[in-house]
Design an enzyme around this catalytic site. Sequence first.
Site, PDB file in Angstrom:
ATOM      1  N   ASP A  50      27.270  25.688   1.358  1.00 15.59           N
ATOM      2  CA  ASP A  50      26.315  25.741   2.459  1.00 15.59           C
ATOM      3  C   ASP A  50      24.989  24.633   1.746  1.00 15.59           C
ATOM      4  O   ASP A  50      24.042  25.135   1.074  1.00 15.59           O
ATOM      5  CB  ASP A  50      25.632  27.049   2.206  1.00 15.59           C
ATOM      6  CG  ASP A  50      24.510  27.295   3.600  1.00 15.59           C
ATOM      7  OD1 ASP A  50      24.048  25.947   3.887  1.00 15.59           O
ATOM      8  OD2 ASP A  50      24.135  28.321   3.727  1.00 15.59           O
ATOM      9  N   HIS A  80      17.446  24.814   2.263  1.00 13.83           N
ATOM     10  CA  HIS A  80      17.582  25.345   0.839  1.00 13.83           C
ATOM     11  C   HIS A  80      17.110  24.747  -0.317  1.00 13.83           C
ATOM     12  O   HIS A  80      17.053  25.053  -1.548  1.00 13.83           O
ATOM     13  CB  HIS A  80      18.785  26.183   0.651  1.00 13.83           C
ATOM     14  CG  HIS A  80      19.081  27.151   1.894  1.00 13.83           C
ATOM     15  ND1 HIS A  80      18.510  28.234   2.255  1.00 13.83           N
ATOM     16  CD2 HIS A  80      20.184  27.075   2.698  1.00 13.83           C
ATOM     17  CE1 HIS A  80      18.986  28.656   3.367  1.00 13.83           C
ATOM     18  NE2 HIS A  80      19.663  27.971   3.565  1.00 13.83           N
TER      19      HIS A  80
END
Length: 290
Positions: free
Chosen positions: A188, A193
Amino acid sequence: MPLDAATALAAAPVSREIAWGPGDVQLYHLGIGAGVPATDPRELRYTLETRLHVLPSFATVAGGGPPGVIRALSVPGADVDPARVLHAGQSLTLHRPVPVRGTATAVSRVTAVHDKGTAALLVLRTEAADADGPLWTEEALAHMRGEGGWGGDRGPSGRPAPPAGPPDAVVERAVREDQALLYRLTGDRNPLHADPGFAARAGFGRPVLHGLCTYGMALKAAVDTLLDGDVGRVRSYTTRFAGVVYPGETLRIRMWRQRPQGREGRIRMAVTVVGREDAPVLAGTAVGYR
């Protein structure tokens, strides 16, 4: 482009071949905080290849590549700005224990698109099977801000009542400052993030932890605390993402064991952030076990 619910629902299933081995499993376990203390025999089940067991939530990253909520954006009719998409929930049903090494075919399709007024909720179901039959079924819920209001079905709105009485167990798990950077190596690579600028555009003060990382941390806590460390007892796992976690914070995980007569047992969980007055981050969370 705006969401086209009818096109997304009519889109053909997408099939992909996935493969994984012990190194992928170990990386995932490290990404959710396993291996502390490093020489603890209970942790070596997650980190040492000669003793390796697979935490079932590994299924959400098996084969690498983006998670379901990101794959949903490649579905025809669902090409929306990623900065307006949040992972709203995740469910997983295990048909067999996940092997340490394997190859499988994963077939994904949109099964529902709900009109929530100010947003849309898209459900992407993925079914994985190998030569011996079904392995797991997962559903990722994508919350798409600003994409509702077309008059579609609102979908289910009921939420399970919170568990009654004191919890059977409470544990706290620290989130390392670099945990999102490590977890993103499982596949991911969403810049939310890691990239402060992208996080700011999405409305956050700094990069946030992956919801699926919190998801894995909570399942590990339940397995280690109430299921004697036996990953094979897990049959299902579901949650709703109720808030964000920032790297460096500490999770408080409350667990209630429920075992109805004649049915599989259930562990209900509530996951909050310690340093923000127990702000909820996972809600409606349940583990089905044998």
